[in-house]
Design a protein around this motif. Structure first.
Motif, mmCIF file in Angstrom:
data_model
loop_
_atom_site.group_PDB
_atom_site.id
_atom_site.type_symbol
_atom_site.label_atom_id
_atom_site.label_comp_id
_atom_site.label_asym_id
_atom_site.label_seq_id
_atom_site.Cartn_x
_atom_site.Cartn_y
_atom_site.Cartn_z
ATOM 1 N N UNK A 138 0.676 -1.072 0.072
ATOM 2 C CA UNK A 138 -0.008 0.145 0.006
ATOM 3 C C UNK A 138 0.862 1.072 -0.109
ATOM 4 N N UNK A 139 0.877 2.082 -1.068
ATOM 5 C CA UNK A 139 1.495 3.533 -1.171
ATOM 6 C C UNK A 139 0.878 4.479 -0.085
ATOM 7 N N UNK A 140 1.798 5.561 -0.109
ATOM 8 C CA UNK A 140 1.748 6.621 0.729
ATOM 9 C C UNK A 140 0.372 7.241 0.170
ATOM 10 N N UNK A 141 0.170 7.427 -1.152
ATOM 11 C CA UNK A 141 -0.835 7.875 -1.780
ATOM 12 C C UNK A 141 -2.123 7.297 -1.397
ATOM 13 N N UNK A 142 -2.131 6.039 -1.444
ATOM 14 C CA UNK A 142 -3.355 5.125 -0.941
ATOM 15 C C UNK A 142 -3.723 5.416 0.469
ATOM 16 N N UNK A 143 -2.673 5.457 1.461
ATOM 17 C CA UNK A 143 -2.955 5.648 2.735
ATOM 18 C C UNK A 143 -3.651 7.131 3.033
ATOM 19 N N UNK A 144 -2.940 8.014 2.333
ATOM 20 C CA UNK A 144 -3.522 9.580 2.360
ATOM 21 C C UNK A 144 -5.172 9.439 1.898
ATOM 22 N N UNK A 145 -5.179 8.696 0.874
ATOM 23 C CA UNK A 145 -6.597 8.727 0.215
ATOM 24 C C UNK A 145 -7.505 7.957 1.271
ATOM 25 N N UNK A 146 -7.359 6.871 1.605
ATOM 26 C CA UNK A 146 -8.081 6.328 2.900
ATOM 27 C C UNK A 146 -8.321 7.144 4.202
ATOM 28 N N UNK A 147 -7.232 8.118 4.531
ATOM 29 C CA UNK A 147 -7.318 8.765 5.583
ATOM 30 C C UNK A 147 -8.306 9.969 5.446
ATOM 31 N N UNK A 148 -8.251 10.676 4.081
ATOM 32 C CA UNK A 148 -9.055 11.695 3.655
ATOM 33 C C UNK A 148 -10.766 11.043 3.710
ATOM 34 N N UNK A 149 -10.760 10.054 3.110
ATOM 35 C CA UNK A 149 -12.106 9.578 3.064
ATOM 36 C C UNK A 149 -12.607 9.255 4.290
ATOM 37 N N UNK A 150 -11.942 8.527 5.115
ATOM 38 C CA UNK A 150 -12.430 8.533 6.722
ATOM 39 C C UNK A 150 -12.661 9.859 7.363
ATOM 40 N N UNK A 151 -11.996 10.735 7.238
ATOM 41 C CA UNK A 151 -11.932 11.886 7.968
ATOM 42 C C UNK A 151 -13.221 12.670 7.309
#
Length: 137
Positions: free
Chosen positions: A1-14
């Motif tokens: 899982x790349x950093x971009x994927x993690x950031x996208x998951x964080x933004x969606x969850x936020x």
């Protein structure tokens, strides 16, 4: 899982949490907050296990599982360090059992240093004792 994927998951969850918090604040139910917290904890644990599954060799994952059964705090510290290394891009391949042992030793040394505290002894200087005056009689 790349950093971009993690950031996208964080933004969606936020965004999801903000929508739930803004729209569901008027119902006044305390139980709903607990459910949300449980869901959030479950999602975080799933994300952690997913990341660890990608960065750990099966033997290393087994060892980490055995460590978790014995001392959960140590396993959590190791997981946090592994996730931090993965996010910073310092892991180029899956972590082997030997590499996990090295990380365990580093975490162990770090916790030992934190637990050791300096003991400072302040000795009182000799002070005049009234009992000595009675001996002079």
């Amino acid at each position: 899982m790349s950093d971009a994927d993690l950031e996208e998951i964080r933004r969606a969850r936020l965004q999801q949490l903000q929508q739930q918090g803004g729209g569901g604040g008027g119902n006044g139910g305390g139980g709903g907050g607990q459910e949300e917290q449980e869901q959030q904890k479950q999602q975080e644990s799933e994300a952690r296990s997913h990341i660890l599954g990608q960065i750990l060799d099966p033997d290393a994952a087994d060892r980490l599982g055995r460590i978790r059964m014995v001392k959960e705090t140590r396993a959590t510290d190791v997981e946090n360090r592994l996730i931090m290394l993965a996010r910073s891009g310092q892991l180029r391949q899956k972590v082997t059992e030997a590499q996990l042992k090295d990380i365990l030793n580093a975490v162990s040394e770090q916790t030992e240093q934190q637990q050791q505290s300096k003991i400072v002894v302040n000795r009182r200087k000799a002070w005049d004792d009234d009992d000595d005056d009675l001996l002079d009689l």
